[in-house]
Scaffold this active site. Structure first.
Site, mmCIF file in Angstrom:
data_model
loop_
_atom_site.group_PDB
_atom_site.id
_atom_site.type_symbol
_atom_site.label_atom_id
_atom_site.label_comp_id
_atom_site.label_asym_id
_atom_site.label_seq_id
_atom_site.Cartn_x
_atom_site.Cartn_y
_atom_site.Cartn_z
ATOM 1 N N ALA A 44 4.106 8.973 2.676
ATOM 2 C CA ALA A 44 3.401 8.793 3.941
ATOM 3 C C ALA A 44 4.391 8.681 5.100
ATOM 4 O O ALA A 44 4.262 9.376 6.111
ATOM 5 C CB ALA A 44 2.513 7.555 3.854
ATOM 6 N N SER A 284 2.462 8.872 -17.660
ATOM 7 C CA SER A 284 1.512 9.530 -16.756
ATOM 8 C C SER A 284 0.145 9.796 -17.360
ATOM 9 O O SER A 284 0.007 10.141 -18.536
ATOM 10 C CB SER A 284 2.106 10.849 -16.298
ATOM 11 O OG SER A 284 1.112 11.630 -15.676
ATOM 12 N N ARG A 330 -9.499 5.703 -14.593
ATOM 13 C CA ARG A 330 -8.579 4.676 -15.086
ATOM 14 C C ARG A 330 -9.234 3.342 -15.367
ATOM 15 O O ARG A 330 -8.916 2.683 -16.349
ATOM 16 C CB ARG A 330 -7.488 4.470 -14.045
ATOM 17 C CG ARG A 330 -6.608 5.679 -13.966
ATOM 18 C CD ARG A 330 -5.602 5.546 -12.877
ATOM 19 N NE ARG A 330 -4.782 6.745 -12.899
ATOM 20 C CZ ARG A 330 -3.865 7.043 -12.003
ATOM 21 N NH1 ARG A 330 -3.655 6.220 -10.990
ATOM 22 N NH2 ARG A 330 -3.167 8.134 -12.105
ATOM 23 N N HIS A 401 -0.877 -1.202 -11.302
ATOM 24 C CA HIS A 401 -0.305 0.073 -10.915
ATOM 25 C C HIS A 401 -0.469 0.408 -9.434
ATOM 26 O O HIS A 401 0.427 0.964 -8.817
ATOM 27 C CB HIS A 401 -0.977 1.163 -11.753
ATOM 28 C CG HIS A 401 -0.527 2.550 -11.449
ATOM 29 N ND1 HIS A 401 0.779 2.941 -11.596
ATOM 30 C CD2 HIS A 401 -1.203 3.640 -11.002
ATOM 31 C CE1 HIS A 401 0.885 4.225 -11.262
ATOM 32 N NE2 HIS A 401 -0.297 4.665 -10.882
ATOM 33 N N GLU A 425 -0.447 4.137 0.800
ATOM 34 C CA GLU A 425 -0.995 3.068 -0.034
ATOM 35 C C GLU A 425 -1.181 1.771 0.758
ATOM 36 O O GLU A 425 -1.969 0.911 0.374
ATOM 37 C CB GLU A 425 -0.076 2.851 -1.253
ATOM 38 C CG GLU A 425 -0.711 1.997 -2.329
ATOM 39 C CD GLU A 425 0.105 1.909 -3.617
ATOM 40 O OE1 GLU A 425 0.953 2.793 -3.846
ATOM 41 O OE2 GLU A 425 -0.113 0.951 -4.379
HETATM 42 C C1 LIG Z 1 5.010 5.140 -11.817
HETATM 43 C C2 LIG Z 1 4.009 5.683 -10.845
HETATM 44 C C3 LIG Z 1 3.480 6.954 -11.015
HETATM 45 C C4 LIG Z 1 2.556 7.461 -10.113
HETATM 46 N N1 LIG Z 1 2.057 8.720 -10.320
HETATM 47 C C5 LIG Z 1 1.190 9.225 -9.417
HETATM 48 C C6 LIG Z 1 0.685 10.556 -9.567
HETATM 49 O O1 LIG Z 1 1.031 11.263 -10.520
HETATM 50 N N2 LIG Z 1 -0.154 11.030 -8.642
HETATM 51 C C7 LIG Z 1 -0.543 10.281 -7.568
HETATM 52 O O2 LIG Z 1 -1.294 10.776 -6.739
HETATM 53 N N3 LIG Z 1 -0.071 9.031 -7.390
HETATM 54 C C8 LIG Z 1 0.773 8.488 -8.282
HETATM 55 N N4 LIG Z 1 1.241 7.202 -8.098
HETATM 56 C C9 LIG Z 1 0.897 6.476 -6.884
HETATM 57 C C10 LIG Z 1 1.735 6.944 -5.713
HETATM 58 O O3 LIG Z 1 3.032 7.262 -6.160
HETATM 59 C C11 LIG Z 1 1.876 5.934 -4.603
HETATM 60 O O4 LIG Z 1 0.653 5.373 -4.302
HETATM 61 C C12 LIG Z 1 2.404 6.587 -3.343
HETATM 62 O O5 LIG Z 1 3.568 7.301 -3.626
HETATM 63 C C13 LIG Z 1 2.676 5.592 -2.253
HETATM 64 O O6 LIG Z 1 3.324 6.242 -1.183
HETATM 65 P P1 LIG Z 1 3.594 5.500 0.167
HETATM 66 O O7 LIG Z 1 4.277 6.474 1.045
HETATM 67 O O8 LIG Z 1 2.340 4.902 0.683
HETATM 68 O O9 LIG Z 1 4.538 4.274 -0.189
HETATM 69 P P2 LIG Z 1 5.935 4.170 -0.981
HETATM 70 O O10 LIG Z 1 6.365 5.436 -1.570
HETATM 71 O O11 LIG Z 1 5.813 2.973 -1.848
HETATM 72 O O12 LIG Z 1 6.983 3.877 0.156
HETATM 73 C C14 LIG Z 1 7.076 2.647 0.789
HETATM 74 C C15 LIG Z 1 8.203 2.726 1.793
HETATM 75 O O13 LIG Z 1 8.130 1.590 2.630
HETATM 76 C C16 LIG Z 1 9.353 0.921 2.655
HETATM 77 N N5 LIG Z 1 9.054 -0.501 2.770
HETATM 78 C C17 LIG Z 1 8.239 -1.249 1.998
HETATM 79 N N6 LIG Z 1 8.212 -2.506 2.437
HETATM 80 C C18 LIG Z 1 9.003 -2.562 3.506
HETATM 81 C C19 LIG Z 1 9.417 -3.603 4.380
HETATM 82 N N7 LIG Z 1 8.962 -4.834 4.243
HETATM 83 N N8 LIG Z 1 10.292 -3.290 5.361
HETATM 84 C C20 LIG Z 1 10.766 -2.018 5.517
HETATM 85 N N9 LIG Z 1 10.408 -1.016 4.727
HETATM 86 C C21 LIG Z 1 9.553 -1.280 3.735
HETATM 87 C C22 LIG Z 1 10.045 1.277 1.376
HETATM 88 O O14 LIG Z 1 11.439 1.175 1.555
HETATM 89 C C23 LIG Z 1 9.602 2.716 1.181
HETATM 90 O O15 LIG Z 1 10.414 3.570 1.933
HETATM 91 C C24 LIG Z 1 2.149 6.685 -9.015
HETATM 92 C C25 LIG Z 1 2.661 5.418 -8.842
HETATM 93 C C26 LIG Z 1 3.556 4.896 -9.765
HETATM 94 C C27 LIG Z 1 4.000 3.492 -9.613
#
Ligand SMILES: Cc1cc2nc3c(=O)[nH]c(=O)nc-3n(C[C@H](O)[C@H](O)[C@H](O)COP(=O)(O)OP(=O)(O)OC[C@H]3O[C@@H](n4cnc5c(N)ncnc54)[C@H](O)[C@@H]3O)c2cc1C
Ligand code: FES
Lengths: 637, 253
Positions: A44, A284, A330, A401, A425
């Site tokens: 994101a 997965s 799930r 998860h 997320e």
């Molecule tokens: C093992 C695993 C497998 C998965 N497989 C799938 C899949 O196959 N398909 C699917 O659709 N989804 C999957 N998911 C879910 C999905 O990966 C996540 O929901 C999604 O990637 C979240 O993306 P995001 O950009 O919201 O946050 P994230 O990728 O978690 O990024 C968070 C960012 O915020 C930063 N951050 C956090 N807190 C702070 C703070 N306090 N101060 C400064 N920076 C901060 C971190 O450094 C990071 O850069 C999986 C999740 C897991 C755990």
């Protein structure tokens, strides 16, 4: 407070297009005068930073890790959904929309989910243009696999490393903008506070994790993309640094927190094997394309799996849900596995595991076909357990998860604080009470590439924003509050580590507010956690100085927020007197132990308002109305 | 469950540009089911309770994909097991009473921040110099309008699997970043989408690498042996071909 989701009028299919037209635009020359802060570099945050910079905005981007590429999105394995209908199997935008609403047990907004399904196809186009090596057929076309909760094959994947490849795509787009000086990037920074001036989000306070300095940054709008909070359970599939701190601090500044009790327990993870364990590893969901889940038909059967003949195996998902079989959503799969183990059918030394077996698939398609699809997952399994899954069935058990709950946002992804946008997320928007597999990647990228570039423009163009810098007294105040909090933690000088508090918190929460919830247990947990918090502030031990690289301090600050947030989760779970999706309150079940919704009283989003350190949070509701799908009892039979 | 007792000889350094030294700690009752990082967690809890500072080390996903962890273990990057990150290394590969020597990555381009933590931002700067395809969001054609040979995608994916951990640099006697860089060059060069910028990319990335304090490649192949994703040095050969093509047949400088 009246929650206005700002859902555009008009037919479902037209809402987003109409809205894009109606949103005010910032003219190209003026864009560079606006400064936007993006916190987080997961799918994101990276996609948002890159896309906003491409449009001409000045962007500052922050993350905890040493490089944007390490965000937790990197760990996503199985795939990303898109309604391309490349398989000619009857998929459509409406079907993806419908599956997602139903999968979420009718607790998400129709308009948001429809937009997500619409944008899903643009994501795949863009990612291919970026050079993401998605799996292909012999003819050179894109390949698909199936995921839970769907009867079509719409999941795009890059081996078992889809998240890695999508994130590296977004990271390279971000890198290009960093090189062009359109994005200023700050690594190893942890967000501690949001700065509000005249009710608008105007900047952030962070701790520089290398020097320990408290720094603040001003901007015209702030975007949080800080990921999910299920690390609150201590053992989860999330990376170690995943936290609630960023969203919880925003909550304390006035952003409402929606559906905090909606947390997803993933069915296929490597089971817990010891108290020293620091995390759980996901296997997965894509494995359920070919793997069959079973337990012995006799309880407490201690034979090894190869000694148990076919007739004495219970393929319980196939038995209970013949239409979807091993590919039920799930929440359904996790609960079934738990029920089997609770009834004594569990396998392995702890009896808290079920088999995920590839024997039939290997016989049918050959080992090399299976290896090509899942090789890295099999390898990961063997590294951790020392068992070869080509020869023996995997043992799996559910684990925390994903968080469907998150900061409340309107259709523009803006929280209840003006100018504070929340993506990925970290927001609550699209998955209701249960997220379908392969939809989180889709949502993170839809938010970052295709929604925020439009909606933030609408905000900036129609709002009067005073010019100011971080010399403003509000910034200095906020910096001081963060320093004071750190000093207070450091000076406790007790005898227990933050890890240890976290472990105990996780256990309490897992028992009371995990896969099955019961009011009495949750109330007891509230007391236990209050006591634990008391002890935390009396007996916490943080070695070293706050003005250096200090991982103990980082951990302690995250645990401090988890301790507070746990109360909000429990409060939300207790108040929602129904079962839906992942929220199973044992008092509300169908005769077959499926969640029993109460649409008359709970067909709404619960959004919580912070009212102070010692007062209860206030519950607001956003009613959900379903005009395009019929509210019904979910069935996967 | 088996448990073992170990001695750890670990590099301690309080901060950047400061004097560091080895210290010896006992790791007692270590379950062989633990991962290497969980073993360090146990030692750290003990250190903390004894009023000492725990050992600083980078880690996040703990499943071999984020590239955050890494240290030299008995002289091997990520330890001696093939195709394994430090977080995936399990204690069943060690024996009772072993002494394990643990050091940070050592390379001029990766200055030490504290103990085992190093600054790898030089890798980000290499990617910033050209490790991308220049497309803005919006306006991409339908994904299936570009057909790609399955074998090309598979090879591209082999290269794209790089996690950017830095083990290749740490293992190389010259601290060269050739494997890291070639993995990105190769991934993009193998795909039709990456061809238009191929010449520009390889020249820009090589120039950038040379300014960042990495050494040159002298074909030692230590990088391939250390790579937790088993990325092959054939990608270095492909990069060299790309470089020659770019130098002789394009206008890129
Ligand atoms: C093992 C695993 C497998 C998965 N497989 C799938 C899949 O196959 N398909 C699917 O659709 N989804 C999957 N998911 C879910 C999905 O990966 C996540 O929901 C999604 O990637 C979240 O993306 P995001 O950009 O919201 O946050 P994230 O990728 O978690 O990024 C968070 C960012 O915020 C930063 N951050 C956090 N807190 C702070 C703070 N306090 N101060 C400064 N920076 C901060 C971190 O450094 C990071 O850069 C999986 C999740 C897991 C755990
Ligand atoms: S901690 Fe992520 S690769 Fe080791």
């Amino acid at each position: 407070m009246q929650l206005d989701a700002k859902i555009p009028s008009g037919a479902l299919e037209q809402k987003w297009n109409n809205h894009c037209f109606e949103l005010k635009l910032v003219n190209p020359a003026n864009k560079r005068k606006f400064h936007i802060i993006v916190v987080g570099t997961g799918l994101a945050g990276s996609s948002a930073s890159a896309s906003l910079a491409e449009l001409g905005y000045q962007v500052s981007t922050f993350c905890i890790q040493d490089s944007p590429r390490r965000a937790h999105s990197i760990a996503a394995q199985g795939g990303i959904n898109a309604a391309k209908n490349y398989q000619n199997d009857g998929d459509s935008i409406f079907r993806l929309f419908y599956d997602t609403i139903k999968g979420g047990d009718f607790r998400a907004r129709e308009a948001n989910v429809y937009r997500l399904a619409q944008l899903s196809t643009n994501i795949i186009d863009h990612c291919v243009a970026q050079g993401i090596p998605f799996a292909r057929e012999y003819g050179g076309q894109l390949a698909n696999r199936s995921f839970g909760g769907a009867q079509v094959s719409r999941t795009f994947y890059a081996r078992g490393q889809t998240g890695q490849q999508l994130l590296l795509g977004a990271y390279s787009a971000l890198s290009r903008q960093i090189a062009a000086n359109k994005v200023t990037f700050y690594s190893r920074r942890e967000l501690l506070d949001i700065v509000l001036i005249n009710g608008q989000a105007r900047g952030i306070v962070v701790r520089n994790l290398v020097t320990g300095h408290i720094e603040s940054y001003a901007a015209d709008a702030v975007v949080l993309a800080t990921g999910g909070y299920v690390n609150i359970f201590y053992l989860s599939t999330n990376a170690m640094a995943c936290n609630v701190t960023a969203t919880y601090r925003a909550y304390k500044r006035g952003a409402l927190f929606a559906n905090p009790c909606f947390t997803q327990i993933h069915p296929t993870c490597i089971p817990v094997h010891g108290t020293y364990q620091s995390k759980l590893t996901l296997m997965s969901e894509s494995l359920r394309n070919d793997g069959r889940v079973w337990v012995p038909k006799n309880p407490n059967d201690n034979r090894t799996p190869d000694q148990i003949p076919e007739a004495e195996r219970d393929y319980f998902l196939e038995r209970k849900y013949p239409a979807f079989g091993n590919l039920v959503p799930r929440d359904v799969a996790s609960r079934s596995a738990k029920q089997m183990c609770d009834q004594g059918y569990g396998v392995g030394s702890t009896k808290l595991a079920v088999y995920l077996d590839f024997e039939d698939a290997i016989k049918r398609d050959g080992k090399s076909a299976i290896e090509k699809k899942y090789g890295n997952l099999f390898q990961m399994y063997e590294k951790i357990t020392g068992v070869d899954p080509y020869e023996n069935p995997m043992m799996i058990y559910p684990a925390p998860h994903y968080s469907m709950g998150g900061l409340w946002v309107d259709y523009n992804l803006m929280s209840t604080i003006d100018g504070l946008f929340v993506l990925g997320e970290a927001n609550f928007s699209d998955h209701g009470a249960n997220r379908l597999g392969a939809s989180a990647l889709m949502q993170g990228l839809a938010d970052g590439y295709f929604v925020i570039p439009y909606t933030i423009g609408g905000y900036l163009a129609s709002t009067s924003i005073q010019k100011l810098s971080n010399e403003h007294p509000c910034f200095k105040d906020a910096e001081k509050q963060s320093s004071d909090m750190i000093n207070a933690l450091i000076s406790i000088n007790g005898k227990r580590t933050a890890f240890d508090f976290h472990r105990q918190l996780g256990r309490i929460l897992w028992d009371a507010c995990g896969m099955a919830r019961e009011e009495k247990r949750m109330e007891t947990a509230q007391h236990q956690i209050a006591e634990l918090k008391d002890e935390f502030y009396k007996n916490l031990c943080i070695p070293g100085s706050p003005s250096t690289f200090n991982q103990s301090l980082e951990k302690a600050m995250r645990v401090a927020d988890f301790l507070d947030f746990a109360q909000l989760m429990l409060e939300d779970a207790i108040t929602r007197k129904e079962s839906c999706g992942c929220h199973l309150n044992e008092a509300y079940q169908t005769p077959e132990n499926e969640p029993l919704r109460d649409d008359e009283h709970f067909c709404h989003v619960a959004a919580w308002e912070y009212t102070g350190e010692n007062t209860s949070p206030k519950r607001h509701i956003e009613p959900l109305s379903f005009e395009n799908v019929k509210l019904s009892q979910r069935s996967y039979k | 469950m088996n448990t073992i007792n170990l001695f750890l000889k670990i590099w301690r350094q309080p901060g950047p540009n400061m004097q560091g030294n080895f210290e010896i700690y006992e790791a007692k009752d270590i379950s062989t089911e633990m991962s290497f990082l969980e073993m360090i967690d146990v030692v750290n809890e003990q250190l903390t309770l004894n009023g000492k500072e725990p050992i600083a080390f980078d880690h996040d996903c703990r499943e071999g994909i984020c590239g955050m962890c890494g240290a030299m273990v008995n002289g091997y990057a990520h330890g001696q097991e093939k195709g394994t990150t430090l977080c995936q290394l399990h204690m069943r590969h060690f024996s009772d009473h072993d002494t394990i020597v643990i050091e940070p990555w050592r390379a001029r381009a990766f200055p030490i921040i504290k103990d085992l933590v190093v600054d790898r931002s030089a890798f980000d700067r290499i990617i910033q110099s050209g490790g991308y395809i220049s497309v803005n969001t919006g306006g991409a054609p339908d994904a299936n309008s570009i057909l790609i040979d399955q074998r090309a995608v598979e090879s591209a994916m082999d290269a794209a699997a790089c996690i950017g951990c830095g083990a290749c640099v740490a293992a190389c006697p010259n601290a060269s970043a050739m494997l890291f860089m070639s993995a990105k060059v190769s991934h993009l060069a193998l795909l039709p989408q990456g061809r238009p910028e191929a010449a520009k990319r390889v020249i820009a990335m090589l120039n950038q690498m040379n300014t960042l304090g990495f050494g040159n490649c002298s074909n030692e192949a230590e990088c391939e042996a250390a790579c937790p994703k088993s990325i092959s040095i054939t990608h270095i050969a492909r990069m060299n071909r790309e470089f020659f093509k770019a130098s002789f047949f394009s206008d890129e400088k």
